[in-house]
Design a protein around this motif. Structure first.
Motif, short mmCIF file in Angstrom:
data_model
loop_
_atom_site.label_atom_id
_atom_site.label_comp_id
_atom_site.label_asym_id
_atom_site.label_seq_id
_atom_site.Cartn_x
_atom_site.Cartn_y
_atom_site.Cartn_z
N GLN A 281 0.94 -1.16 -0.59
CA GLN A 281 0.00 0.33 0.09
C GLN A 281 0.85 1.68 -0.27
O GLN A 281 1.83 1.15 0.99
CB GLN A 281 -1.24 -0.49 1.35
N THR A 283 1.11 5.73 -0.72
CA THR A 283 0.13 7.25 -0.76
C THR A 283 0.14 7.38 -2.37
O THR A 283 0.90 6.64 -3.14
CB THR A 283 0.22 8.20 0.05
N TYR A 284 -0.77 8.14 -2.59
CA TYR A 284 -0.62 8.93 -3.72
C TYR A 284 0.65 9.61 -4.96
O TYR A 284 1.01 9.86 -4.98
CB TYR A 284 -2.30 9.70 -4.27
N ASN A 370 0.55 13.62 -11.60
CA ASN A 370 -0.89 14.64 -10.67
C ASN A 370 -0.25 15.79 -11.30
O ASN A 370 -0.73 16.85 -11.07
CB ASN A 370 -0.06 15.05 -9.45
N ARG A 376 -3.90 9.83 -12.22
CA ARG A 376 -4.42 9.16 -10.58
C ARG A 376 -6.08 8.58 -11.47
O ARG A 376 -6.12 7.42 -10.45
CB ARG A 376 -5.45 10.64 -10.48
N PHE A 379 -4.79 4.97 -10.90
CA PHE A 379 -4.40 5.03 -8.85
C PHE A 379 -5.17 4.46 -8.98
O PHE A 379 -5.69 3.92 -7.85
CB PHE A 379 -3.65 5.99 -9.33
N ASP A 380 -6.63 5.25 -8.80
CA ASP A 380 -7.95 5.21 -8.26
C ASP A 380 -8.81 3.89 -8.59
O ASP A 380 -9.37 3.34 -8.01
CB ASP A 380 -8.21 6.44 -8.06
N PHE A 381 -8.91 3.34 -9.80
CA PHE A 381 -9.41 2.77 -10.45
C PHE A 381 -9.10 1.57 -11.49
O PHE A 381 -9.96 0.67 -11.46
CB PHE A 381 -11.20 4.05 -11.07
N ASP A 386 -1.90 0.91 -8.23
CA ASP A 386 -1.78 2.08 -7.28
C ASP A 386 -0.50 1.21 -6.50
O ASP A 386 -0.51 1.71 -5.04
CB ASP A 386 -3.17 1.49 -6.60
#
Length: 471
Positions: A281, A283-284, A370, A376, A379-381, A386
């Protein structure tokens, strides 16, 4: 009627067109391969002669790992555990140790007196440049490029900024070197027999063992987009449910499924190991390390504009740390860049030109991290996107596409009949591209753009820039 007659023995000139071919000689395949190999040997001559050596990650990670693995396997042991790092840690489970990647496995044959000579690892990496160039040559040929344009595409890809700056990263080079060959086999599988599907799956699965999951994931995504493009441009409407379309879908599914199965010998322990690391895990903010920046578009013309980082030291004043120099390098040469721009005039000549342009633009927008919305979103979907940083590595697909697009343009220049209007468009692009480059150069050396780049305000840095980065 009299006005159309020609003098005896003199051919009528082509109306509003250029000569059919400007290429005086058509080389054979083996000559093209030999020339690509010669280019690699000349470029890396100092390393091959033992005058210079690879550095950074090659010294800190790659060679120690390969030496431990090769020595262990030369004694008949599978290197499951590394007792020399911390209090011991898994070795085989780390995919970057490339235990099952056959060229690395073969290094065990070169162990002498309990040690692998670092020269053999360097040689193995350098030979992958030849693989990259030859693979791109034959991929270009599969797109109906003649040998000179296909040769140019191969040289552009294998000696691009991405490939050269990442020479110190064995697992990156040994993976992306397979890209052209895998796509070639993938294309053959879609239109040919099932044997091509199985061969494509084996090569793709083995390339995964080269040890860089990020660029493997990106390549699977590229193949998916390419397949959807081929399907939608080949079959229309109800044809999507026809037997040929469904057969192509089945072949693509087999290639993906079988390639993953081939790589499972490494992927299973790696996935279990990865869940126990900090990479499970991130972070962005961490994921955007090594991202491209809008102002770095200037490096398409001047790759050293923000400084350099090399074995002799670092002089990097760009965004981020010194290693951003190679992580964000998308330079592939001035001539290929001009030919890339010229390919815009050929969009109607091949459906692959707009595809390569589209994916190349996507690669740049993703690489921005970014600084734009694309990264992004993924990364999110999109699963697994990610778990990686350095989004600028997606830029390899800009280089990949640019090499082929340059080949298309060179084909048009050397072999195609051109109307006067087409010739004018090519000259316009050439002159415009050259003019813009010269204008930017003059603005930079005059200091007119100093307000746009903070580091240029320092006189010493500006002097170094004019000396080293703006030849």
């Amino acid at each position: 009627m009299a006005a159309t007659k020609q003098k005896k023995g003199r051919a009528a000139p082509a109306q509003n067109s250029s000569p059919a071919s400007l290429a005086p000689y058509e080389p054979r395949d083996w000559q093209c391969i030999a020339l690509l190999a010669a280019l690699v040997l000349v470029f890396f001559r100092d390393i091959l002669l033992g005058i210079a050596f690879l550095w950074e990650d090659f010294l800190y990670h790659d060679y120690p790992s390969r030496n431990f693995a090769a020595v262990s396997m030369s004694m008949g042991e599978v290197p499951l555990w590394n007792p020399y790092t911390f209090n011991g840690m898994p070795f085989l489970a780390d995919i970057q140790k490339t235990v099952f990647y056959l060229p690395c496995t073969a290094l065990a044959l070169f162990v002498k007196n309990g040690q692998l000579g670092f020269y053999w690892l360097e040689l193995m990496i350098i030979l992958h440049y030849v693989l990259a160039g030859v693979g791109m040559f034959y991929l270009g040929r599969s797109f109906d490029l003649r040998r000179w344009p296909a040769l140019f595409a191969g040289a552009t890809y294998m000696l691009s900024g991405f490939m050269i700056t990442h020479a110190i990263h064995q697992y990156i080079i040994t993976l992306v070197a397979w890209y052209p060959l895998v796509l070639l086999l993938f294309r053959k599988a879609l239109v040919g027999g099932w044997k091509w599907a199985f061969l494509a799956a084996l090569v793709l699965g083995h390339s995964t063992l080269a040890g860089f999951p990020q660029l493997t994931l990106y390549f699977y995504f590229f193949l998916f987009i390419f397949f959807v493009f081929e399907l939608l441009t080949t079959f229309k409407g109800n044809e999507l449910l026809s037997k040929p379309a469904l057969t192509a879908l089945a072949k693509a599914a087999v290639i993906v499924g079988l390639s993953v199965a081939v790589a499972m010998i490494q992927l299973l322990p790696t996935m279990e190991f990865a869940d126990l690391t900090f990479r499970a895990q991130i972070t962005y903010q961490k994921a955007t390390e090594g991202q491209f920046a809008w102002e770095q578009l200037i490096t398409f013309l001047y790759p050293k504009f923000f400084g350099t980082a090399g074995a002799g030291g670092y002089n990097y004043h760009g965004l981020g740390t010194y290693w951003n120099y190679w992580e964000t390098c998308m330079y592939f040469g001035i001539l290929p860049l001009l030919l890339l721009l010229m390919s815009l005039t050929l969009i109607k000549k091949s459906k692959y030109i707009p595809f390569l342009w589209g994916f190349g633009i996507f690669a740049v927008l993703f690489a921005l991290g970014n600084n734009f919305v694309v990264h992004r979103f993924f990364f999110d979907f999109v699963p697994r996107f990610d778990t990686f940083r350095n989004p600028a590595r997606m830029g390899v697909f800009l280089t990949f596409g640019a090499a082929l697009l340059a080949g298309f343009s060179l084909q048009h220049i050397l072999y195609d009949h051109r109307t006067q209007q087409e010739s004018r468009r090519l000259r316009t692009i050439l002159l415009t591209g050259t003019g813009v480059s010269v204008a930017i150069y003059l603005l930079l050396i005059s200091g007119s753009l100093a307000g746009s780049f903070e580091f240029m305000k320092d006189s010493a840095t500006f002097s170094s820039l004019k000396k080293d980065a703006l030849p």
